[in-house]
Motif scaffolding. Structure first.
Motif, PDB file in Angstrom:
ATOM      1  N   SER A 104      51.792  34.297  47.539  1.00 33.19           N
ATOM      2  CA  SER A 104      50.774  35.302  47.280  1.00 33.19           C
ATOM      3  C   SER A 104      49.892  35.577  48.483  1.00 33.19           C
ATOM      4  O   SER A 104      49.107  36.495  48.479  1.00 33.19           O
ATOM      5  CB  SER A 104      49.894  34.846  46.132  1.00 33.19           C
ATOM      6  N   PRO A 113      49.849  39.384  50.138  1.00 32.77           N
ATOM      7  CA  PRO A 113      49.207  40.448  49.342  1.00 32.77           C
ATOM      8  C   PRO A 113      47.728  40.193  49.129  1.00 32.77           C
ATOM      9  O   PRO A 113      46.937  41.121  49.106  1.00 32.77           O
ATOM     10  CB  PRO A 113      49.957  40.422  48.014  1.00 32.77           C
ATOM     11  N   ILE A 114      47.306  38.920  48.990  1.00 30.83           N
ATOM     12  CA  ILE A 114      45.893  38.656  48.765  1.00 30.83           C
ATOM     13  C   ILE A 114      45.091  39.034  50.011  1.00 30.83           C
ATOM     14  O   ILE A 114      44.048  39.659  49.934  1.00 30.83           O
ATOM     15  CB  ILE A 114      45.659  37.166  48.403  1.00 30.83           C
ATOM     16  N   ALA A 150      40.634  53.388  43.731  1.00 29.39           N
ATOM     17  CA  ALA A 150      41.379  53.324  42.490  1.00 29.39           C
ATOM     18  C   ALA A 150      42.741  52.700  42.696  1.00 29.39           C
ATOM     19  O   ALA A 150      43.234  52.604  43.799  1.00 29.39           O
ATOM     20  CB  ALA A 150      41.526  54.736  41.956  1.00 29.39           C
ATOM     21  N   PHE A 208      43.835  49.741  42.534  1.00 23.19           N
ATOM     22  CA  PHE A 208      43.987  48.498  43.258  1.00 23.19           C
ATOM     23  C   PHE A 208      43.842  47.290  42.339  1.00 23.19           C
ATOM     24  O   PHE A 208      44.632  46.368  42.384  1.00 23.19           O
ATOM     25  CB  PHE A 208      42.977  48.419  44.405  1.00 23.19           C
ATOM     26  N   TYR A 209      42.826  47.284  41.517  1.00 23.82           N
ATOM     27  CA  TYR A 209      42.649  46.186  40.574  1.00 23.82           C
ATOM     28  C   TYR A 209      42.992  46.595  39.151  1.00 23.82           C
ATOM     29  O   TYR A 209      42.847  45.797  38.221  1.00 23.82           O
ATOM     30  CB  TYR A 209      41.213  45.647  40.656  1.00 23.82           C
ATOM     31  N   GLY A 210      43.397  47.825  38.967  1.00 23.19           N
ATOM     32  CA  GLY A 210      43.813  48.303  37.649  1.00 23.19           C
ATOM     33  C   GLY A 210      44.715  49.508  37.820  1.00 23.19           C
ATOM     34  O   GLY A 210      44.717  50.169  38.861  1.00 23.19           O
ATOM     35  N   LEU A 211      45.494  49.800  36.785  1.00 24.68           N
ATOM     36  CA  LEU A 211      46.404  50.945  36.812  1.00 24.68           C
ATOM     37  C   LEU A 211      45.612  52.238  36.653  1.00 24.68           C
ATOM     38  O   LEU A 211      44.798  52.341  35.741  1.00 24.68           O
ATOM     39  CB  LEU A 211      47.383  50.786  35.650  1.00 24.68           C
ATOM     40  N   THR A 212      45.821  53.208  37.548  1.00 26.07           N
ATOM     41  CA  THR A 212      45.069  54.468  37.443  1.00 26.07           C
ATOM     42  C   THR A 212      45.988  55.678  37.579  1.00 26.07           C
ATOM     43  O   THR A 212      47.071  55.593  38.162  1.00 26.07           O
ATOM     44  CB  THR A 212      43.966  54.556  38.515  1.00 26.07           C
ATOM     45  N   TRP A 231      49.420  51.363  40.850  1.00 27.61           N
ATOM     46  CA  TRP A 231      48.721  50.089  40.765  1.00 27.61           C
ATOM     47  C   TRP A 231      49.327  49.236  41.880  1.00 27.61           C
ATOM     48  O   TRP A 231      50.443  48.741  41.767  1.00 27.61           O
ATOM     49  CB  TRP A 231      48.938  49.457  39.390  1.00 27.61           C
ATOM     50  N   PHE A 286      50.882  46.846  44.395  1.00 24.92           N
ATOM     51  CA  PHE A 286      51.635  45.578  44.336  1.00 24.92           C
ATOM     52  C   PHE A 286      52.173  45.253  42.939  1.00 24.92           C
ATOM     53  O   PHE A 286      52.703  44.165  42.725  1.00 24.92           O
ATOM     54  CB  PHE A 286      50.807  44.388  44.837  1.00 24.92           C
ATOM     55  N   HIS A 287      52.033  46.162  41.973  1.00 24.55           N
ATOM     56  CA  HIS A 287      52.566  45.938  40.627  1.00 24.55           C
ATOM     57  C   HIS A 287      53.604  47.008  40.327  1.00 24.55           C
ATOM     58  O   HIS A 287      53.252  48.119  39.957  1.00 24.55           O
ATOM     59  CB  HIS A 287      51.447  46.013  39.581  1.00 24.55           C
ATOM     60  N   LEU A 298      58.216  50.677  35.578  1.00 27.38           N
ATOM     61  CA  LEU A 298      59.046  51.855  35.325  1.00 27.38           C
ATOM     62  C   LEU A 298      58.160  52.990  34.832  1.00 27.38           C
ATOM     63  O   LEU A 298      57.454  52.828  33.827  1.00 27.38           O
ATOM     64  CB  LEU A 298      60.120  51.509  34.284  1.00 27.38           C
ATOM     65  N   VAL A 352      57.187  50.213  29.535  1.00 26.97           N
ATOM     66  CA  VAL A 352      56.978  48.782  29.770  1.00 26.97           C
ATOM     67  C   VAL A 352      56.860  48.070  28.420  1.00 26.97           C
ATOM     68  O   VAL A 352      56.275  48.623  27.487  1.00 26.97           O
ATOM     69  CB  VAL A 352      55.662  48.549  30.570  1.00 26.97           C
TER      70      VAL A 352
END
Lengths: 256, 132
Positions: free
Chosen positions: B7, B10-11, B23, B25-29, B46, B48-49, B52, B109
């Motif tokens: 990790s 990415p951290i 936006a 970065f810490y949540g899906l937008t 989002w 690094f996440h 589909l 998902v």
């Protein structure tokens, strides 16, 4: 040949007509935009088989528009969850949550800095609705989530947020909320994944992880007007912690 | 420990970028933007996440940007597995143009087919802080 008086009158009429057409055009543009957006949403709901009011719809897997390969993968995940409580996946999310406090201490929250992606308080997030943070937890940070809405010029902002917090044995968790009246979202859920664990609401248990990579206890629940998700990370898996996560989800649900 | 070593990059990258990103970065937008340095687009992301998803972006010119009634069009993405899903049109609209953009954002998902958001924009006022 027109005389000066008629010429002036015609010019004034033309000026008036021009001003009327400009103001009418400005009004109709805003109406057109709103109408276009509502029309697109309506067509999308019908075309994709969602409920007309956006509430969660439980369907057979044949009604989900993905390849058979994806459906097979989902079936495999469900079988693993039924057998051992989680499905195997090398998930980055577990690391992200387990190391969240270390990351926070580096620099992520900056007070009064407009462009910081993490905030200390929920009221620093630009939301398009009145939201409440989860209480009775040790809150760490907040971030935007969901769709950015501009259709109401008096209340522009995001349709949801993420709250990072610590809670007893569960350690660091992330709670994500989405107001579907703002995001205009809708969902179809495969019937073989559904439970009703969170206060009788449509619930999905998506625990995942792998030894050496960490685990995420992941609970999603749905209702009219919202999608909600709770994720808590751990270095190892236990059924007891999975049940504690569901209990925490019930507590959060009861707060709203 | 394995998961800490994996990790680290990415951290570290995440901490650097967190100064500059608003936006996703810490949540899906999900966003749309229009008349924005040439771009009309709709984006779901989002960092690094991977997941589909697909996006449709509808572009409607008004006023001086509207050459004729057939100018409305849509950019449609196929379903892909990645962290950023952007349905965009380059060199279409700039600050003086007058497009409206509507986005449809879909995700697949955990046994769900989800229309995550319908977004709307008439400018790129929330561009500040986006990471391209």
């Amino acid at each position: 040949m027109m005389d000066g008086g008629t010429n002036t009158m015609n010019k004034n009429i033309n000026k008036a007509l021009f001003l009327i057409s400009i103001s009418a055009y400005s009004i109709s543009n805003a109406d057109v935009d709103k109408n276009i957006m509502q029309d697109i949403r309506k067509q999308a709901l019908i075309r994709n088989g969602f409920n007309a009011n956006g509430s969660p719809k439980i369907v057979s897997s044949s009604e989900i528009n993905v390849d058979e390969k994806i459906k097979e993968q989902w079936k495999k995940e469900k079988n693993e969850i039924d057998k051992k409580g989680y499905f195997s996946e090398k998930t980055y999310r577990s690391t992200e949550l387990l190391l969240f406090k270390d990351n926070l201490s580096m620099n992520a929250i900056v007070k009064n800095k407009k462009n910081s992606s993490l905030k200390q308080n929920l009221n620093e997030i630009q939301l398009a609705y009145e939201a409440k943070p989860v209480s009775n937890v040790q809150s760490l940070a907040f971030a935007e989530s969901g769709g950015y809405s501009e259709i109401d010029p008096n209340k522009k902002g995001y349709s949801g947020f993420v709250q990072f917090f610590e809670y007893g044995e569960l350690g660091v968790c992330a709670y994500t909320e989405d107001n579907t009246k703002i995001s205009l979202g809708a969902v179809k859920i495969s019937e073989d994944r559904v439970t009703y664990d969170v206060n009788g609401k449509v619930t999905l248990i998506n625990n995942k992880g792998q030894e050496g990579y960490g685990f995420v206890y992941d609970v999603e629940w749905f209702g009219e007007g919202f999608f909600k998700q709770l994720e808590c990370a751990s270095k190892s898996y236990s059924q007891e912690m999975s049940e504690k996560t569901i209990e925490l989800a019930k507590m959060i649900d009861s707060q709203s | 420990m394995k998961f800490i070593k994996k990790s680290t990059i990415p951290i570290i990258l995440g901490s650097f970028l967190s100064f500059n990103c608003n936006a996703g970065f810490y949540g899906l937008t999900h966003h749309s933007r229009s008349n924005c340095a040439g771009f009309n687009e709709s984006v779901t992301w989002w960092a690094f996440h991977s997941f589909l998803a697909r996006v449709n972006s509808y572009h409607y010119p008004h006023g001086k940007s509207k050459p004729n009634d057939t100018a409305n069009h849509v950019i449609k993405l196929s379903k892909t597995y990645e962290f950023r899903h952007a349905a965009y049109h380059v060199n279409e609209a700039y600050e003086d143009d007058d497009y409206s953009v509507v986005g449809e954002h879909y995700m697949y998902v955990n046994g769900k087919e989800q229309m995550a958001a319908i977004t709307f924009a008439k400018d790129c006022s929330i561009y500040d802080g986006w990471w391209d």
